[in-house]
Design a protein around this motif. Structure first.
Motif, short mmCIF file in Angstrom:
data_model
loop_
_atom_site.label_atom_id
_atom_site.label_comp_id
_atom_site.label_asym_id
_atom_site.label_seq_id
_atom_site.Cartn_x
_atom_site.Cartn_y
_atom_site.Cartn_z
N LEU A 220 0.82 -1.21 0.00
CA LEU A 220 0.00 0.00 0.00
C LEU A 220 0.85 1.26 0.00
CD1 LEU A 220 -2.86 1.14 0.06
CD2 LEU A 220 -2.76 1.08 2.57
N ARG A 221 1.91 1.27 0.79
CA ARG A 221 2.75 2.47 0.88
C ARG A 221 3.37 2.80 -0.48
NH1 ARG A 221 7.10 2.52 5.58
NH2 ARG A 221 5.17 2.45 6.76
N VAL A 224 0.54 4.05 -3.06
CA VAL A 224 0.10 5.42 -2.78
C VAL A 224 1.20 6.42 -3.13
CG1 VAL A 224 -0.59 7.01 -0.95
CG2 VAL A 224 -1.56 4.71 -1.03
N THR A 230 2.29 10.61 -2.05
CA THR A 230 2.16 10.73 -0.60
C THR A 230 2.69 9.47 0.07
OG1 THR A 230 0.20 12.13 -0.79
CG2 THR A 230 0.55 11.03 1.33
N LEU A 232 2.61 7.16 3.13
CA LEU A 232 1.81 6.82 4.31
C LEU A 232 2.71 6.59 5.51
CD1 LEU A 232 -0.78 4.38 2.67
CD2 LEU A 232 -1.06 6.81 3.17
N GLY A 233 2.19 6.83 6.69
CA GLY A 233 2.98 6.69 7.91
C GLY A 233 3.24 5.24 8.28
N SER A 234 3.94 5.07 9.40
CA SER A 234 4.30 3.73 9.86
C SER A 234 3.09 2.92 10.31
CB SER A 234 5.30 3.83 11.02
OG SER A 234 4.78 4.60 12.07
N TRP A 235 1.93 3.57 10.38
CA TRP A 235 0.73 2.86 10.81
C TRP A 235 0.38 1.72 9.85
CZ3 TRP A 235 -3.19 2.62 7.31
CH2 TRP A 235 -3.24 3.58 6.31
N VAL A 236 0.84 1.80 8.59
CA VAL A 236 0.50 0.73 7.65
C VAL A 236 1.10 -0.61 8.10
CG1 VAL A 236 0.26 2.27 5.67
CG2 VAL A 236 2.48 1.28 6.19
N GLY A 374 3.70 13.78 5.09
CA GLY A 374 3.76 12.48 4.42
C GLY A 374 3.71 12.58 2.92
N GLU A 375 3.90 13.77 2.36
CA GLU A 375 3.85 13.95 0.91
C GLU A 375 5.24 13.80 0.31
OE1 GLU A 375 0.19 17.19 0.67
OE2 GLU A 375 2.26 17.89 0.82
#
Length: 706
Positions: A220-221, A224, A230, A232-236, A374-375
């Protein structure tokens, strides 16, 4: 007669239970203490730079190793206390006060863990000494440091033993809180059924959860970033929790769901097996899940070093020259005559010595990064960095490669099989500035020219580390008016193989480091133009600090922009660096697979102990030894087969994702690494098969089958 004496006699009569407990504690302490003694030894401390990434990695690996050890020690203590539950229950039934029983049990645990910790530290010292001496021999030609014991190594080992004791106290206290005497006595026979019946949809949803978890955690990271710019943060990474849930559902399905399907007779033949599994389903599923995760973790630890090492080895084999280094004109480095004299003093024959001029020229470029939102951002700077440039004529003299370069064109010097990435692009540079006036030459990228021995800069010769070959007339125009510190000499040569080649390499490294100018004393990622853009902030960040280099220790990792490439030393440094990393990661693998073996073996014995009455009952009902053995194999096999297959396949699949995801391709070194990984998977399967056979044999003895 005190409780301590009674337990001492019980210990003599139940040696098997205590021996397993002793092995787990001693083995865990041995692994951790040997690891700590190695990390704190002069051999490792003098090789890895203080505060460097390697030491941080060693700390991270220790955390993983310690967590793995604590996991299977926790399991071993829990199993041991279940064995002790019958003794505790009988003492309580005879009227022993719980406080007295608890105090005696604490003393018993303290005595055993203290003794086993000392045994583990002693064995760890022997193991670390053997490994340390082997590493000394392997790296003797490039590393003067020797293995030795330190106070830190012993003290931290004792601290780990204290942690194990506190864990034992915690679990013992929990065990002593139970008040129902019959529950305590029959703790070993307690069933843990799976509460819910599941269908095939449960299995399918588990597989889907694994796929979705990998997609969110890994793909996903990147998707995206490429589509929307962008990051994505470490939450993925939390997506991997879905993988755990999916694995759990697969394990539950394998235990609880059995349908008649097209062969109902097979279903009826295995009905007893299915029922027995369901009665212990909850604990079996937990064990299967933990074993699967440990196999994945252990294999990843084994995969990591060869994955990195093969790439480094291939890179070293691609170097065209044995020696390559560059220095600024304001430095008083060795000239050709002095290099020849130094080589002669070590009986080394220099061959094919060449020198050529490069200049440092300011040019534009692009910096790619992720901002606070995060961009993905691309910032072009008119004066981005100082690049190394040479002329087509000098480049041909150094390399033998002829390039036809028109005015305003350039080639980028790159290593073999180089590739663009999200962060680095070949044609970022479009202008080079003249020194005598504030104007520039527009430049056009013509392609790459490959010569590995000239890639001595950070970022694998890309971005701020780029080196260019330009037209002869453009080179002269750019060189005009440059100060000595903006001009450099590039040296290339080979040497005949010699017994003292490494000694010469070390001496050359020392002389080169001692003679460097102040402008050469910078870290690898230093960028003079970035410092000019923000002097205060750049210096406060530490990027303008002096280089991390030790002239006396060429094997020690450095952070130095002008680090020379000395092939004989590089191979020894590769051996030393990866020997240490391999040692550290192999500890993690050993711990993981030790935990796998112990948990599988112990779980198998529980199958026999908890189902002993069932096996005895079916014998009285007429079941022969063959039927009982087949039933036993199915029960034990459940603990081994599915976790092994799933763990190995997931580990191999994830390695393929990592390998391909790095740069979107598979190179030769990665193919060899993949083959090694498959071999490791086969070894794990073989190890699990051996443990399965050993477990079946042991449980067969416990149940007295045949």
């Amino acid at each position: 007669m005190t409780l301590s004496i009674l337990w001492s006699r019980l210990r003599k009569r139940n040696k098997r239970d205590y021996r397993q407990f002793q092995f787990c504690i001693t083995f865990a302490v041995m692994l951790i203490s040997s690891y700590l003694m190695m990390v704190f030894s002069p051999l490792v401390k003098n090789t890895l730079p203080d505060g460097g990434d390697s030491l941080k990695m060693a700390g991270m690996i220790f955390g993983i190793a310690a967590a793995g050890c604590l996991m299977f020690v926790w399991y071993a203590i829990s199993i041991f206390l279940r064995y002790k539950s019958r003794e505790m229950g009988i003492f309580m039934a005879l009227g022993t006060e719980k406080s007295i029983l608890a105090r005696a049990l604490y003393q018993e645990m303290a005595k055993m863990i203290g003794l086993y910790t000392m045994e583990g530290i002693a064995l760890g010292a022997v193991l670390s000494l053997v490994i340390g001496k082997i590493m000394e021999v392997l790296t003797a030609r490039v590393n003067d440091a020797s293995f030795g014991f330190t106070a830190e190594g012993f003290l931290t080992s004792l601290l780990f033993g204290l942690v194990l004791f506190l864990m034992a106290v915690l679990l013992t206290r929990k065990a002593m809180k139970r008040t129902n005497i019959m529950d305590v006595i029959y703790e070993q026979r307690k069933t843990e059924k799976i509460k819910n019946e599941v269908t095939k949809k449960y299995l399918i949803s588990g597989v889907i959860l694994i796929a979705v978890g990998v997609f969110i955690g890994y793909f996903l990271r990147m998707i995206v970033l490429n589509l929307f710019g962008t990051m994505l943060g470490s939450w993925v990474s939390l997506g991997y929790l879905l993988v755990l849930v999916g694995l759990y559902q697969i394990m539950v399905y394998s235990i609880s769901c059995h349908e008649r399907r097209r062969n109902p007779q097979k279903y009826y033949n295995n009905l007893l097996n299915y029922g027995m599994l369901k009665f212990q389903g909850a604990s079996i599923v937990k064990n299967m899940l933990v074993i699967t995760l440990l196999i994945i973790g252990g294999l990843y630890a084994v995969f990591y070093v060869p994955m990195m090492g093969m790439a480094a080895l291939e890179k070293n084999q691609n170097y065209q020259d044995d020696y390559s280094y560059r220095y600024l004109k304001d430095a008083k480095e060795l000239n050709e005559e002095e290099v020849q004299e130094l080589a002669k003093s070590y009986d080394v024959q220099i061959q094919n010595y060449r020198e050529g001029d490069f200049i440092r020229v300011v040019g534009d470029g692009v910096e790619r990064d992720i901002n606070e939102e995060g961009e993905f951002i691309e910032d072009r700077y008119e004066k981005y960095a100082e690049y190394d440039c040479t002329s087509a004529e000098i480049y041909e003299k150094l390399t033998g490669i002829h390039l036809d370069i028109p005015t305003g064109g350039y080639y980028l010097i790159q290593p073999t099989n180089s590739a663009e990435t999200t962060w680095f692009v070949f044609d970022d540079m479009t202008k080079l500035y003249l020194a005598s006036e504030d104007t520039y030459l527009p430049m056009k990228y013509l392609g790459n020219t490959e010569y590995d021995s000239l890639v001595l800069t950070p970022n694998n010769g890309l971005s701020t580390g780029s080196r260019f070959v330009v037209n002869n007339q453009d080179y002269e125009a750019l060189k005009e008016g440059l100060a000595p510190e903006q001009q450099m000499t590039q040296v290339l040569f080979d040497s005949e193989e010699s017994d003292r080649e490494i000694e010469f390499g070390a001496a050359l490294y020392k002389e080169f480091a001692l003679r460097m100018s102040e402008n050469m004393n910078v870290m690898e990622a230093y960028n003079s133009q970035e410092e000019l853009r923000d002097v205060k902030g750049y210096r406060e960040s530490g990027m303008a600090d002096a280089a991390v280099v030790d002239p006396e220790e060429p094997a020690k990792a450095t952070d130095w922009q002008f680090r020379p490439l000395i092939q004989p030393l590089e191979m020894q440094q590769l051996i030393l660096g990866y020997a240490i990393r391999f040692l550290l990661f192999i500890y993690v693998a050993v711990i993981c697979f030790a935990a796998v073996g112990i948990m599988g073996y112990t779980r198998s014995q529980n199958v026999g102990i908890r189902n002993a009455q069932v096996f005895e009952d079916i014998k009285r009902l007429g079941a022969d030894n063959q039927y009982r053995m087949e039933l036993l194999k199915k029960q034990v096999g459940k603990v081994y087969i599915l976790p092994t297959v799933v763990g190995v396949l997931l580990a191999l699949g994830y390695e393929v994702l990592l390998t391909y995801g790095n740069d979107g391709r598979i190179v030769q070194s990665e193919i060899w690494t993949g083959a090694f990984s498959v071999l490791c998977g086969v070894v794990v399967v073989g190890f699990q098969y051996i443990m399965y056979r050993k477990s079946v044999r042991k449980v067969k003895e416990l149940l007295k089958i045949g």
